[in-house]
Design a protein around this motif. Structure first.
Motif: not given
Ligand SMILES: *Cc1c(COP(=O)(O)O)cnc(C)c1O
Ligand code: SF4
Length: 346
Positions: A68-95
């Motif tokens: 369900d497209p609404l469920l996918l937006q909120v359900l924590p997923a196993a894929e989140e636990l995998t680190a992916t190169p190029g992904y960071s905590a502050d992707p748009v340089g806000e700090l």
């Protein structure tokens, strides 16, 4: 057209909806008649960024459908636990763009205030999911420096209230903030970025509308909806009441794999929003925040999708496809991303 509901929300209704939101993955899966087999990974992912979803939003999901497209937006997923190169905590340089705690001044003429870290819903793809709100939120004590900064820079004509979600502030705190902002003579426009009209429509009370339309600042609200199934009767009603109060309404969406990455989903979203007086603003390409890589769409696929939207939607219903680039003073149009990758910025 979804029928009008003619509801009148009280201040306690949204506080109750917020307090009774689902916080535990098992409860969400059970409410949707979904198997609990993936629960261990879901719980692990929720440990990093917790689950939060109002019950009325869950009621808009299809039972028994793990995609369900609404469920996918909120359900924590196993894929989140995998680190992916190029992904960071502050992707748009806000700090790097925060002159005082909670105030981001990256773009000419406008500044963005992080009013609170709280949200009515936790979106798994959120680019601020790792934002250090405790240090950076413009909580009560921080508003004074932020207000002083705004008052001292007459080039700033627009203040953007963001978060978290600014509409989770109580009426009293919002009123105090708006009063202080309206007292800064060079501020002309008040922009509110909020997912609340879509996920917690009970918050759009008559008192809130009075507050937003009662300031001398010209008000615009950028709501955040990603899928037409999010717009039920109470949401439509809240949007119409905001529009009737003279608040300009636009929508920003994030392009998400498996959620809204088809021309049909995008067309239905923008046509539905327009029924309630909302024009499209941005269609964001995903920001590369740690934990969200599984929502990423191939760039060529995104460009192809956008070409189809351009062919099928009237110009006023075509969102601007953009991506934020750390260090750049504007959001880059999706069509120009290839130029930038050639220049080495991607
Ligand atoms: C996105 C953003 C804005 C607003 O940009 P617009 O293109 O005017 O919508 C302002 N400040 C910051 C820090 C932003 O990230
Ligand atoms: S409501 Fe907005 S700020 Fe809050 S989690 Fe969702 S995308 Fe992030």
């Amino acid at each position: 057209m979804i029928p009008r509901t003619a509801v009148t929300w009280q201040g306690s209704d949204w506080q109750n909806a917020l307090a009774t939101a689902i916080r535990h993955p098992q409860e969400l899966l059970e409410a949707l008649n979904l198997p609990l087999s993936a629960l261990p990974q879901t719980l692990a992912a929720a440990g990093d960024f917790s689950l939060r979803v109002p019950r009325d939003y869950v009621a808009r999901m299809k039972k028994g459908d793990p995609h369900d497209p609404l469920l996918l937006q909120v359900l924590p997923a196993a894929e989140e636990l995998t680190a992916t190169p190029g992904y960071s905590a502050d992707p748009v340089g806000e700090l790097a763009a925060m002159p005082v705690p909670g105030l981001l001044h990256k773009y000419a003429g406008r500044a963005l205030l992080i009013t609170t870290g709280a949200c009515a819903i936790h979106c798994r793809y959120c680019f601020r999911r790792q934002f250090p709100y405790a240090e950076a939120a413009a909580a009560r004590t921080h508003w004074a420096p932020a207000l002083a900064y705004l008052a001292a820079d007459s080039s700033i004509g627009e203040i953007i209230l963001s978060g978290g979600d600014p509409l989770l502030l109580t009426d009293q705190r919002l009123a105090e903030l708006l009063k202080n902002l309206a007292a800064i003579p060079h501020l002309q426009r008040l922009r509110i970025h909020s997912r609340v009209p879509v996920v917690l429509p009970e918050r759009i009370t008559a008192d809130l509308i009075k507050l937003l339309s009662g300031t001398r600042l010209r008000a615009i609200m950028i709501i955040h909806s990603n899928h037409a199934n999010e717009i039920n009767a109470p949401v439509g009603d809240a949007l119409i009441r905001l529009a009737q109060a003279g608040i300009t309404l636009m929508n920003q969406a994030v392009l998400l794999k498996g959620v809204n990455d088809t021309p049909e989903a995008q067309i239905k979203l923008h046509e539905t929003l327009f029924e309630y007086g909302v024009l499209p603003y941005y269609l964001h390409l995903l920001d590369k925040v740690h934990g969200a890589a599984h929502f990423q769409i191939d760039r060529q696929q995104a460009l192809d999708l956008y070409t189809q939207l351009r062919q099928q939607l009237p110009g006023y219903l075509l969102p601007r496809m953009v991506q934020e680039q750390a260090g750049l003073p504007y959001k880059v149009p999706g069509e120009h991303l290839e130029d930038f990758s050639a220049g080495g910025l991607m």
